[in-house]
Write a protein that holds these residues in place. Structure first.
Motif, PDB file in Angstrom:
ATOM      1  N   ASP A 158      60.019  -3.679 -88.419  1.00 52.35           N
ATOM      2  CA  ASP A 158      60.720  -2.391 -88.496  1.00 52.35           C
ATOM      3  C   ASP A 158      62.214  -2.630 -88.308  1.00 52.35           C
ATOM      4  OD1 ASP A 158      61.279  -2.618 -85.806  1.00 52.35           O
ATOM      5  OD2 ASP A 158      59.737  -1.219 -85.151  1.00 52.35           O
ATOM      6  N   LYS A 159      63.012  -1.560 -88.303  1.00 54.27           N
ATOM      7  CA  LYS A 159      64.469  -1.770 -88.293  1.00 54.27           C
ATOM      8  C   LYS A 159      64.957  -2.390 -86.986  1.00 54.27           C
ATOM      9  CE  LYS A 159      65.633   3.098 -87.281  1.00 54.27           C
ATOM     10  NZ  LYS A 159      64.651   3.154 -86.201  1.00 54.27           N
ATOM     11  N   ASP A 160      64.123  -2.314 -85.934  1.00 54.93           N
ATOM     12  CA  ASP A 160      64.504  -2.946 -84.666  1.00 54.93           C
ATOM     13  C   ASP A 160      63.966  -4.370 -84.541  1.00 54.93           C
ATOM     14  OD1 ASP A 160      65.745  -0.558 -83.842  1.00 54.93           O
ATOM     15  OD2 ASP A 160      63.775   0.261 -83.288  1.00 54.93           O
ATOM     16  N   GLY A 161      63.315  -4.850 -85.592  1.00 55.68           N
ATOM     17  CA  GLY A 161      62.815  -6.221 -85.560  1.00 55.68           C
ATOM     18  C   GLY A 161      61.423  -6.361 -84.972  1.00 55.68           C
ATOM     19  N   ASN A 162      60.754  -5.236 -84.670  1.00 58.97           N
ATOM     20  CA  ASN A 162      59.379  -5.322 -84.165  1.00 58.97           C
ATOM     21  C   ASN A 162      58.403  -5.417 -85.334  1.00 58.97           C
ATOM     22  OD1 ASN A 162      60.246  -4.887 -81.461  1.00 58.97           O
ATOM     23  ND2 ASN A 162      60.544  -2.724 -81.998  1.00 58.97           N
ATOM     24  N   VAL A 163      57.296  -6.127 -85.081  1.00 58.71           N
ATOM     25  CA  VAL A 163      56.311  -6.288 -86.154  1.00 58.71           C
ATOM     26  C   VAL A 163      55.555  -4.977 -86.345  1.00 58.71           C
ATOM     27  CG1 VAL A 163      54.241  -7.540 -86.873  1.00 58.71           C
ATOM     28  CG2 VAL A 163      56.069  -8.745 -85.661  1.00 58.71           C
ATOM     29  N   ASN A 164      55.513  -4.508 -87.568  1.00 59.28           N
ATOM     30  CA  ASN A 164      54.800  -3.263 -87.886  1.00 59.28           C
ATOM     31  C   ASN A 164      53.298  -3.485 -87.960  1.00 59.28           C
ATOM     32  OD1 ASN A 164      56.847  -1.424 -88.088  1.00 59.28           O
ATOM     33  ND2 ASN A 164      57.137  -1.688 -90.283  1.00 59.28           N
ATOM     34  N   GLU A 165      52.567  -2.432 -87.702  1.00 59.44           N
ATOM     35  CA  GLU A 165      51.120  -2.471 -87.923  1.00 59.44           C
ATOM     36  C   GLU A 165      50.876  -2.646 -89.426  1.00 59.44           C
ATOM     37  OE1 GLU A 165      47.224   0.438 -87.491  1.00 59.44           O
ATOM     38  OE2 GLU A 165      49.235   1.232 -87.189  1.00 59.44           O
ATOM     39  N   PHE A 225      63.144 -14.258 -98.008  1.00 55.96           N
ATOM     40  CA  PHE A 225      61.694 -14.458 -98.087  1.00 55.96           C
ATOM     41  C   PHE A 225      61.126 -15.024 -96.776  1.00 55.96           C
ATOM     42  CE2 PHE A 225      62.765 -13.646-102.403  1.00 55.96           C
ATOM     43  CZ  PHE A 225      61.689 -12.909-102.863  1.00 55.96           C
ATOM     44  N   LYS A 226      61.863 -14.765 -95.679  1.00 59.17           N
ATOM     45  CA  LYS A 226      61.337 -15.098 -94.350  1.00 59.17           C
ATOM     46  C   LYS A 226      61.150 -13.807 -93.571  1.00 59.17           C
ATOM     47  CE  LYS A 226      63.243 -19.726 -93.800  1.00 59.17           C
ATOM     48  NZ  LYS A 226      64.597 -19.982 -94.348  1.00 59.17           N
ATOM     49  N   ASN A 227      62.223 -13.028 -93.490  1.00 63.04           N
ATOM     50  CA  ASN A 227      62.157 -11.745 -92.781  1.00 63.04           C
ATOM     51  C   ASN A 227      62.065 -10.608 -93.783  1.00 63.04           C
ATOM     52  OD1 ASN A 227      62.392 -12.745 -90.080  1.00 63.04           O
ATOM     53  ND2 ASN A 227      64.498 -13.260 -90.602  1.00 63.04           N
ATOM     54  N   PHE A 228      61.078  -9.756 -93.567  1.00 62.48           N
ATOM     55  CA  PHE A 228      60.860  -8.604 -94.458  1.00 62.48           C
ATOM     56  C   PHE A 228      60.987  -7.335 -93.627  1.00 62.48           C
ATOM     57  CE2 PHE A 228      59.214 -10.509 -98.384  1.00 62.48           C
ATOM     58  CZ  PHE A 228      59.009 -11.808 -97.957  1.00 62.48           C
ATOM     59  N   TYR A 229      61.912  -6.466 -94.028  1.00 62.11           N
ATOM     60  CA  TYR A 229      62.179  -5.238 -93.272  1.00 62.11           C
ATOM     61  C   TYR A 229      61.545  -4.062 -94.001  1.00 62.11           C
ATOM     62  CZ  TYR A 229      65.266  -8.334 -90.818  1.00 62.11           C
ATOM     63  OH  TYR A 229      65.742  -9.392 -90.085  1.00 62.11           O
ATOM     64  N   GLN A 230      60.647  -3.413 -93.303  1.00 62.93           N
ATOM     65  CA  GLN A 230      59.846  -2.366 -93.957  1.00 62.93           C
ATOM     66  C   GLN A 230      60.492  -0.992 -93.818  1.00 62.93           C
ATOM     67  OE1 GLN A 230      55.737  -2.587 -92.863  1.00 62.93           O
ATOM     68  NE2 GLN A 230      55.120  -0.885 -94.184  1.00 62.93           N
ATOM     69  N   TYR A 231      60.352  -0.200 -94.872  1.00 61.81           N
ATOM     70  CA  TYR A 231      60.838   1.187 -94.893  1.00 61.81           C
ATOM     71  C   TYR A 231      59.655   2.116 -94.610  1.00 61.81           C
ATOM     72  CZ  TYR A 231      64.909  -0.799 -97.248  1.00 61.81           C
ATOM     73  OH  TYR A 231      66.022  -1.542 -97.560  1.00 61.81           O
ATOM     74  N   GLU A 232      59.929   3.396 -94.592  1.00 61.65           N
ATOM     75  CA  GLU A 232      58.843   4.380 -94.534  1.00 61.65           C
ATOM     76  C   GLU A 232      58.016   4.260 -95.820  1.00 61.65           C
ATOM     77  OE1 GLU A 232      58.229   6.554 -92.065  1.00 61.65           O
ATOM     78  OE2 GLU A 232      59.954   5.912 -90.897  1.00 61.65           O
ATOM     79  N   ASN A 233      56.740   4.631 -95.738  1.00 58.31           N
ATOM     80  CA  ASN A 233      55.962   4.719 -96.973  1.00 58.31           C
ATOM     81  C   ASN A 233      56.654   5.706 -97.914  1.00 58.31           C
ATOM     82  OD1 ASN A 233      53.741   2.976 -96.348  1.00 58.31           O
ATOM     83  ND2 ASN A 233      53.016   4.537 -94.922  1.00 58.31           N
TER      84      ASN A 233
END
Ligand code: BMA
Length: 325
Positions: free
Chosen positions: A94-101, A139-147
């Motif tokens: 997520d934007k804070d660097g925590n791993v998302n579910e 291609f190491k860190n992937f930052y996820q957005y809202e669905n």
């Protein structure tokens, strides 16, 4: 016809059309280029996305593991054919660097827009499928957005540049099952989070594309319009058959279809396409296009089990679409 905003890919994997072949799209003699067991604990590796990266290639691969969990894995290749795919799935942050579910994810596409590589995929959202989005630069860190959307939706495919000042995406509203219907829609977003301005693009028609259709690889910009490859499904007495066709969409109003193929451009025919976990599936998620030569290399999932490559050129494909519309 000219490619617009294209990228030179001097090491694009390429094989000439076999002698005697008159098809607009022809297969690699090396198929399947990725087999089902190319990574540890994989049941199958198929509908996957590849981009030029750092002088070679990077990819996001769909792998179902031996528990049949569907996850996404990063891979790298110097030649686009021989791949080194990580055993461990991507952990989206997520934007804070925590791993998302991450519940499940499949059918990734990767689209470079300016300095970022955006991944879109069918993302499990409380067990329901919708469109997940993330970006990476390495291609190491992937930052996820809202669905992007509420369920149910699949086949989210980004355009490689902003249109009318917004990010733009094709998608295919669906159901929670195997979806016996499906039209392609277009949506825009100022920020990859809020999606709107929805427009209908096209729906199923007849024969190989009579049940449902959905976006495939990232659109290729030409001065004639956006050249897209999409999949179409026929319901046979033995289940769904997945083939692919092509279309040209208006550059500024991509929901306007200028041309669309009546015949398919590739359909299940070879043994690795007709035999596997889900027989009779070709499912393209990538078309790499070299701006210099106009060559297109397609990567497609075959029978939900392995990955194949196929080739065409922009000139030939555009001609075929226009003459067979
Ligand atoms: C679709 C998706 C694809 C798959 C296809 C054929 O609904 O699940 O990943 O390739 O079905 O099984």
């Amino acid at each position: 016809m000219k490619i617009v905003n294209g990228e030179n890919i001097p090491n694009l994997p390429w094989e000439e059309r076999p002698e005697g072949c008159t098809d607009v799209v022809w297969r690699s003699a090396k198929n399947p280029i990725i087999t089902r067991d190319a990574i540890k604990n994989s049941n199958s590796i198929f509908n996957s996305a590849v981009v030029p990266f750092n002088g070679g290639f990077a990819g996001v691969f769909r792998s179902d593991d031996t528990t049949r969990r569907q996850a996404l894995h990063v891979g790298f290749s110097s030649d686009g054919v021989n791949w080194d795919i990580n055993d461990d799935p991507i952990r989206f942050l997520d934007k804070d660097g925590n791993v998302n579910e991450f519940e499940y994810g499949y059918d990734p596409r990767v689209c470079r827009i300016e300095d970022k590589y955006y991944v879109t995929w069918c993302n499990g959202f409380k067990r329901f499928p919708t469109i997940g989005i993330a970006h990476t630069t390495d291609f190491k860190n992937f930052y996820q957005y809202e669905n992007a959307f509420l369920p149910f939706n699949r086949n989210g495919v980004l355009f490689p540049r902003k249109i009318n000042g917004n990010f733009a995406m094709l998608s295919r509203p669906s159901d929670r099952g195997h979806t016996p219907f499906g039209d392609m829609f277009y949506s825009e977003s100022p920020d990859m989070t809020f999606w709107g301005k929805h427009r209908h693009v096209m729906g199923p028609t007849t024969n190989w594309q009579s049940t449902k259709i959905g976006g495939g690889p990232v659109p290729i910009e030409t001065d004639e319009g956006w050249l897209i490859i999409y999949h179409g499904v026929l319901t046979s007495c033995n289940g769904f058959v997945y083939s692919a066709g092509a279309a040209i969409l208006d550059l500024d109003e991509p929901w306007k279809v200028k041309y669309r193929t009546k015949p398919y451009i590739i359909a299940p025919r070879e043994l690795y396409e007709t035999v596997g976990d889900v027989p009779n599936v070709v499912f393209p998620c990538t078309n790499l296009c070299d701006a210099q030569t106009g060559r297109i290399t397609i990567y497609y999932g075959a029978a939900d089990t392995v990955i194949g490559m196929a080739y065409t050129t922009v000139d030939e494909l555009v001609k075929f679409v226009k003459e067979n519309s």
